[in-house]
Design a protein around this motif. Structure first.
Motif, PDB file in Angstrom:
ATOM      1  N   GLU A 140      25.774 -16.080  -2.164  1.00  0.00           N
ATOM      2  CA  GLU A 140      25.601 -17.043  -3.251  1.00  0.00           C
ATOM      3  C   GLU A 140      25.646 -16.347  -4.610  1.00  0.00           C
ATOM      4  O   GLU A 140      26.246 -16.851  -5.563  1.00  0.00           O
ATOM      5  CB  GLU A 140      24.282 -17.797  -3.077  1.00  0.00           C
ATOM      6  N   ALA A 141      25.017 -15.187  -4.682  1.00  0.00           N
ATOM      7  CA  ALA A 141      25.033 -14.445  -5.947  1.00  0.00           C
ATOM      8  C   ALA A 141      26.444 -13.972  -6.275  1.00  0.00           C
ATOM      9  O   ALA A 141      26.892 -14.048  -7.434  1.00  0.00           O
ATOM     10  CB  ALA A 141      24.072 -13.262  -5.864  1.00  0.00           C
ATOM     11  N   LEU A 142      27.162 -13.486  -5.266  1.00  0.00           N
ATOM     12  CA  LEU A 142      28.528 -13.028  -5.508  1.00  0.00           C
ATOM     13  C   LEU A 142      29.432 -14.200  -5.877  1.00  0.00           C
ATOM     14  O   LEU A 142      30.330 -14.061  -6.719  1.00  0.00           O
ATOM     15  CB  LEU A 142      29.065 -12.316  -4.267  1.00  0.00           C
ATOM     16  N   ARG A 143      29.183 -15.355  -5.296  1.00  0.00           N
ATOM     17  CA  ARG A 143      29.978 -16.539  -5.632  1.00  0.00           C
ATOM     18  C   ARG A 143      29.890 -16.832  -7.132  1.00  0.00           C
ATOM     19  O   ARG A 143      30.894 -17.112  -7.792  1.00  0.00           O
ATOM     20  CB  ARG A 143      29.489 -17.742  -4.826  1.00  0.00           C
ATOM     21  N   GLN A 144      28.687 -16.776  -7.662  1.00  0.00           N
ATOM     22  CA  GLN A 144      28.510 -17.034  -9.091  1.00  0.00           C
ATOM     23  C   GLN A 144      29.232 -15.988  -9.936  1.00  0.00           C
ATOM     24  O   GLN A 144      29.814 -16.304 -10.979  1.00  0.00           O
ATOM     25  CB  GLN A 144      27.015 -17.069  -9.427  1.00  0.00           C
ATOM     26  N   GLU A 145      29.205 -14.743  -9.469  1.00  0.00           N
ATOM     27  CA  GLU A 145      29.906 -13.689 -10.211  1.00  0.00           C
ATOM     28  C   GLU A 145      31.419 -13.892 -10.174  1.00  0.00           C
ATOM     29  O   GLU A 145      32.120 -13.576 -11.140  1.00  0.00           O
ATOM     30  CB  GLU A 145      29.542 -12.316  -9.638  1.00  0.00           C
ATOM     31  N   LEU A 146      31.935 -14.416  -9.059  1.00  0.00           N
ATOM     32  CA  LEU A 146      33.369 -14.722  -8.997  1.00  0.00           C
ATOM     33  C   LEU A 146      33.733 -15.750 -10.061  1.00  0.00           C
ATOM     34  O   LEU A 146      34.771 -15.644 -10.729  1.00  0.00           O
ATOM     35  CB  LEU A 146      33.745 -15.251  -7.609  1.00  0.00           C
ATOM     36  N   TYR A 147      32.877 -16.760 -10.208  1.00  0.00           N
ATOM     37  CA  TYR A 147      33.108 -17.773 -11.237  1.00  0.00           C
ATOM     38  C   TYR A 147      33.065 -17.161 -12.638  1.00  0.00           C
ATOM     39  O   TYR A 147      33.953 -17.391 -13.473  1.00  0.00           O
ATOM     40  CB  TYR A 147      32.038 -18.870 -11.138  1.00  0.00           C
ATOM     41  N   GLU A 148      31.989 -16.418 -12.895  1.00  0.00           N
ATOM     42  CA  GLU A 148      31.805 -15.872 -14.244  1.00  0.00           C
ATOM     43  C   GLU A 148      32.927 -14.903 -14.602  1.00  0.00           C
ATOM     44  O   GLU A 148      33.397 -14.871 -15.740  1.00  0.00           O
ATOM     45  CB  GLU A 148      30.442 -15.178 -14.345  1.00  0.00           C
ATOM     46  N   THR A 149      33.359 -14.118 -13.630  1.00  0.00           N
ATOM     47  CA  THR A 149      34.451 -13.174 -13.888  1.00  0.00           C
ATOM     48  C   THR A 149      35.741 -13.921 -14.191  1.00  0.00           C
ATOM     49  O   THR A 149      36.502 -13.541 -15.099  1.00  0.00           O
ATOM     50  CB  THR A 149      34.640 -12.249 -12.672  1.00  0.00           C
ATOM     51  N   ALA A 150      36.001 -14.994 -13.448  1.00  0.00           N
ATOM     52  CA  ALA A 150      37.203 -15.792 -13.703  1.00  0.00           C
ATOM     53  C   ALA A 150      37.172 -16.394 -15.104  1.00  0.00           C
ATOM     54  O   ALA A 150      38.199 -16.442 -15.799  1.00  0.00           O
ATOM     55  CB  ALA A 150      37.329 -16.891 -12.655  1.00  0.00           C
ATOM     56  N   LYS A 151      35.999 -16.830 -15.544  1.00  0.00           N
ATOM     57  CA  LYS A 151      35.888 -17.413 -16.887  1.00  0.00           C
ATOM     58  C   LYS A 151      36.224 -16.387 -17.962  1.00  0.00           C
ATOM     59  O   LYS A 151      36.815 -16.723 -19.001  1.00  0.00           O
ATOM     60  CB  LYS A 151      34.475 -17.959 -17.096  1.00  0.00           C
ATOM     61  N   ARG A 152      35.850 -15.121 -17.722  1.00  0.00           N
ATOM     62  CA  ARG A 152      36.156 -14.080 -18.718  1.00  0.00           C
ATOM     63  C   ARG A 152      37.660 -13.818 -18.792  1.00  0.00           C
ATOM     64  O   ARG A 152      38.198 -13.525 -19.857  1.00  0.00           O
ATOM     65  CB  ARG A 152      35.419 -12.781 -18.364  1.00  0.00           C
ATOM     66  N   VAL A 153      38.332 -13.941 -17.670  1.00  0.00           N
ATOM     67  CA  VAL A 153      39.771 -13.666 -17.642  1.00  0.00           C
ATOM     68  C   VAL A 153      40.573 -14.849 -18.166  1.00  0.00           C
ATOM     69  O   VAL A 153      41.561 -14.679 -18.892  1.00  0.00           O
ATOM     70  CB  VAL A 153      40.216 -13.311 -16.209  1.00  0.00           C
ATOM     71  N   TRP A 154      40.139 -16.069 -17.823  1.00  0.00           N
ATOM     72  CA  TRP A 154      40.925 -17.260 -18.164  1.00  0.00           C
ATOM     73  C   TRP A 154      40.258 -18.107 -19.257  1.00  0.00           C
ATOM     74  O   TRP A 154      40.349 -19.333 -19.247  1.00  0.00           O
ATOM     75  CB  TRP A 154      41.155 -18.103 -16.916  1.00  0.00           C
ATOM     76  N   ASP A 155      39.577 -17.470 -20.171  1.00  0.00           N
ATOM     77  CA  ASP A 155      39.022 -18.152 -21.350  1.00  0.00           C
ATOM     78  C   ASP A 155      38.144 -19.346 -20.985  1.00  0.00           C
ATOM     79  O   ASP A 155      38.341 -20.466 -21.476  1.00  0.00           O
ATOM     80  CB  ASP A 155      40.150 -18.610 -22.292  1.00  0.00           C
ATOM     81  N   GLY A 156      37.191 -19.126 -20.105  1.00  0.00           N
ATOM     82  CA  GLY A 156      36.215 -20.154 -19.775  1.00  0.00           C
ATOM     83  C   GLY A 156      36.582 -21.046 -18.608  1.00  0.00           C
ATOM     84  O   GLY A 156      35.763 -21.843 -18.151  1.00  0.00           O
ATOM     85  N   ALA A 157      37.800 -20.944 -18.099  1.00  0.00           N
ATOM     86  CA  ALA A 157      38.222 -21.771 -16.967  1.00  0.00           C
ATOM     87  C   ALA A 157      38.083 -20.989 -15.660  1.00  0.00           C
ATOM     88  O   ALA A 157      38.028 -19.755 -15.659  1.00  0.00           O
ATOM     89  CB  ALA A 157      39.666 -22.221 -17.153  1.00  0.00           C
ATOM     90  N   VAL A 158      38.019 -21.743 -14.555  1.00  0.00           N
ATOM     91  CA  VAL A 158      38.015 -21.123 -13.224  1.00  0.00           C
ATOM     92  C   VAL A 158      39.188 -21.732 -12.462  1.00  0.00           C
ATOM     93  O   VAL A 158      39.029 -22.677 -11.687  1.00  0.00           O
ATOM     94  CB  VAL A 158      36.686 -21.374 -12.479  1.00  0.00           C
ATOM     95  N   PRO A 159      40.384 -21.210 -12.659  1.00  0.00           N
ATOM     96  CA  PRO A 159      41.564 -21.824 -12.050  1.00  0.00           C
ATOM     97  C   PRO A 159      41.729 -21.438 -10.584  1.00  0.00           C
ATOM     98  O   PRO A 159      41.129 -20.478 -10.097  1.00  0.00           O
ATOM     99  CB  PRO A 159      42.709 -21.258 -12.890  1.00  0.00           C
ATOM    100  N   ARG A 160      42.561 -22.190  -9.919  1.00  0.00           N
ATOM    101  CA  ARG A 160      42.870 -21.912  -8.521  1.00  0.00           C
ATOM    102  C   ARG A 160      43.474 -20.522  -8.356  1.00  0.00           C
ATOM    103  O   ARG A 160      43.271 -19.847  -7.341  1.00  0.00           O
ATOM    104  CB  ARG A 160      43.839 -22.980  -8.013  1.00  0.00           C
ATOM    105  N   GLU A 161      44.216 -20.070  -9.374  1.00  0.00           N
ATOM    106  CA  GLU A 161      44.887 -18.767  -9.292  1.00  0.00           C
ATOM    107  C   GLU A 161      43.928 -17.620  -9.019  1.00  0.00           C
ATOM    108  O   GLU A 161      44.311 -16.602  -8.435  1.00  0.00           O
ATOM    109  CB  GLU A 161      45.649 -18.484 -10.594  1.00  0.00           C
ATOM    110  N   ALA A 162      42.677 -17.764  -9.440  1.00  0.00           N
ATOM    111  CA  ALA A 162      41.712 -16.689  -9.221  1.00  0.00           C
ATOM    112  C   ALA A 162      41.513 -16.450  -7.730  1.00  0.00           C
ATOM    113  O   ALA A 162      41.558 -15.304  -7.252  1.00  0.00           O
ATOM    114  CB  ALA A 162      40.386 -17.037  -9.890  1.00  0.00           C
ATOM    115  N   PHE A 163      41.309 -17.531  -6.981  1.00  0.00           N
ATOM    116  CA  PHE A 163      41.062 -17.383  -5.553  1.00  0.00           C
ATOM    117  C   PHE A 163      42.347 -17.107  -4.783  1.00  0.00           C
ATOM    118  O   PHE A 163      42.333 -16.403  -3.777  1.00  0.00           O
ATOM    119  CB  PHE A 163      40.354 -18.634  -5.031  1.00  0.00           C
TER     120      PHE A 163
END
Length: 572
Positions: A505-528
């Motif tokens: 669960e903790a890593l899941r949140q970090e995946l989201y937060e990391t994606a937001k840093r790369v894609w300017d606040g978004a969590v796109p499908r491309e991340a996964f």
């Protein structure tokens, strides 16, 4: 009631972007699960409704039956499971009730598909009990098929207090009184047939099928002229299309097994003999002007009694097609013979399949695709309702789905789709992984629950799972994938997290937060998609966090580093 653990990997906690990357949204409720608010508007639970119709100041008998005409499909379990659920509910309402089950082995063989089988044509029109068994393990055809079907009852928690074979009821003379009553009122019954169903019988016709003393058939005999002790009969060659009589004519006693009542009249005899007050039935038998309507009117006019009440249940279809004992090839490939089905599926899931849908609505069952994971998800949601809203329809459905009437709340369990994912990751041992998720050893019942999910997940992956649910971790970075600059940057930023954050669960949140840093606040499908391409070589797969936390950390870090430097390596 103390609240137990939610299923680990529950849809309410799922990573929706991650799931969508797989090609199907496991959180989506395509099964039309009712909310508690909707239930309140709709009224009482269906089984409670039926219980309220029975007067509490008398004894009650609930009855069900089955004709052993061949290999019996899973759809034939809907009636017994509904009847058992009603039996349990009636008892909870304080009713004095007895559950009786009869096996209609005195019926004639009339299946056209059976006629095509080697050696069966000569037995068409004979009662099932008089036809040889296809296997030496049973004494006759009826017992061979009926006993396999009845063996599923104990596994499913179906416990009639009495089982009765029609051969024993007829041959012992227990139904002689009813047969005599019917024969003395044949004219009234002919009138009812004409009035209720527009079925016209000639003035000499009697509503019994006599067993021919020459050929042993009863489906081809025409009975007439009852003298109080015997009936005359003819074994006609052209009485029915599915069997040919021998032409014999004679007289014999219809008692002590010499004849059987036509089955809608036999219904009345069963109601009278067992004092039945409730009997539900399938839609095909309870249509307007059909067999049940005729039986009801005969019971009123001949027995001078009110027939038992009972709801009508709809069909269970497989892949959109009605299941029939006479067409086994339509459903065998889906493992849908009743005795095979309960070996593949956990018994409580079989009960849930039959009970989650109101009896008056049809069930369209198909284990292929993602239907089975969705069925498990709904079962788990109903288990949660049992703890949080015990009087809701969903809670009562879950409770009636349990094999044991006296059961506790659900324990720790792993979501079925997650179990299927684990089985495809070589480094994952499901029981050890489950205990890590729980943070404690599994109890014996929790281990058994996980075993059932593991066993069924293996079958599902082998036989029914869609391609996007199947995957294998590539031993090396796939050479044919392409990643954008953003995807490679995303993967590089995940490297320091691997091994440092071990809680999913903790890593899941970090995946989201990391994606937001790369894609300017978004969590796109491309991340996964980037994670799936790096490990699986395809743009979809299991929940990504399970891949990152179940594979060895050094393997994960190496793969992420290689993927994030793909162009550099390719140009070197």
């Amino acid at each position: 009631m103390a609240r137990g653990p939610r299923p680990h990997g529950s849809s309410s906690r799922g990573d929706r972007e991650d799931v969508r990357a797989r090609g199907h949204d496991r959180d989506e409720d395509r099964l039309g699960q009712l909310s508690h608010a909707q239930e309140a508007v709709r009224g009482a639970f269906w089984a409670d409704d039926e219980a309220s119709l029975l007067p509490p100041d008398r004894k009650h008998v609930i009855r069900d039956s089955k004709t052993p005409s061949g290999e019996i499909p899973i759809s034939s379990l809907r009636g017994p499971i509904i009847t058992d659920a009603l039996y349990r509910t009636f008892k909870k309402h304080g009713l004095d009730v007895r559950y009786v089950f009869t096996i209609d082995d005195y019926d004639p063989m009339d299946s056209q598909s059976m006629r095509q089988k080697s050696g069966m044509a000569q037995h068409m029109g004979k009662p099932f009990f008089a036809i040889p068994s296809p296997d030496p393990s049973a004494t006759d055809f009826a017992r061979f098929h009926a006993e396999k079907f009845l063996a599923t009852f104990a596994e499913l928690g179906i416990h009639p207090q009495e089982f009765h074979w029609m051969r024993e009821l007829y041959q012992s003379g227990q139904l002689d009184e009813q047969i005599d009553l019917v024969l003395r009122n044949a004219a009234t019954i002919r009138e009812i047939y004409a009035k209720v169903a527009n079925v016209i019988k000639d003035e000499s016709w009697l509503p019994v099928a006599v067993i021919c003393e020459n050929c042993g058939r009863l489906g081809t005999t025409y009975a007439y002229d009852y003298d109080g002790k015997t009936v005359a009969y003819e074994c006609r060659k052209d009485l029915v299309e599915w069997a040919e009589g021998c032409g014999y004519k004679g007289r014999r006693s219809p008692f002590k097994g010499g004849a059987k009542l036509y089955w809608n009249i036999q219904w009345c005899a069963m109601w009278d003999h067992f004092h039945v007050t409730y009997e539900e039935g399938g839609k095909d038998l309870l249509t307007a002007g059909g067999s049940r309507d005729r039986a009801n009117e005969v019971y009123r006019e001949v027995w001078k009694k009110e027939p038992p009440i009972g709801l009508v249940h709809e069909f269970l279809n497989v892949g959109g097609r009605k299941m029939s004992t006479s067409r086994p090839d339509d459903w065998k490939q889906l493992g849908a013979a009743a005795h095979e089905f309960v070996k593949i599926y956990p018994p409580y899931l079989v009960r849930f399949l039959m009970l989650r849908t109101h009896p008056k609505r049809h069930i369209d069952f198909d284990p292929t695709g993602n239907n089975l994971p969705k069925l498990w998800d709904e079962y788990d949601r109903c288990g949660e309702a049992y703890e949080t809203a015990p009087e809701s329809d969903t809670a009562k459905t879950w409770s009636l789905s349990q094999v044991d009437e006296d059961h506790g709340p659900p324990g720790f369990r792993i979501r079925f789709s997650i179990v299927a994912d684990w089985l495809q990751i070589p480094s994952v041992e499901p029981y050890r992984e489950a205990e890590e998720r729980k943070g404690a050893p599994l109890t014996p019942s929790e281990r058994e629950e996980l075993r059932r999910r593991v066993d069924l997940a293996r079958v599902w992956l082998e036989r029914w799972a869609p391609e996007d649910a199947k995957f294998s971790v590539r031993p090396e970075l796939p050479r044919d994938i392409q990643l954008s600059a953003e995807q490679k940057r995303y993967l590089s930023l995940l490297i320091p997290l691997i091994g440092k954050i071990t809680d999913p669960e903790a890593l899941r949140q970090e995946l989201y937060e990391t994606a937001k840093r790369v894609w300017d606040g978004a969590v796109p499908r491309e991340a996964f998609v980037a994670i799936y391409l790096a490990f699986l070589g395809k743009p979809n797969g299991p929940i990504a966090v399970w891949l990152l936390t179940t594979l060895p950390p050094d393997v994960v870090r190496k793969r992420l580093e290689e993927a994030s430097r793909m162009e550099e390596r390719a140009n070197a």
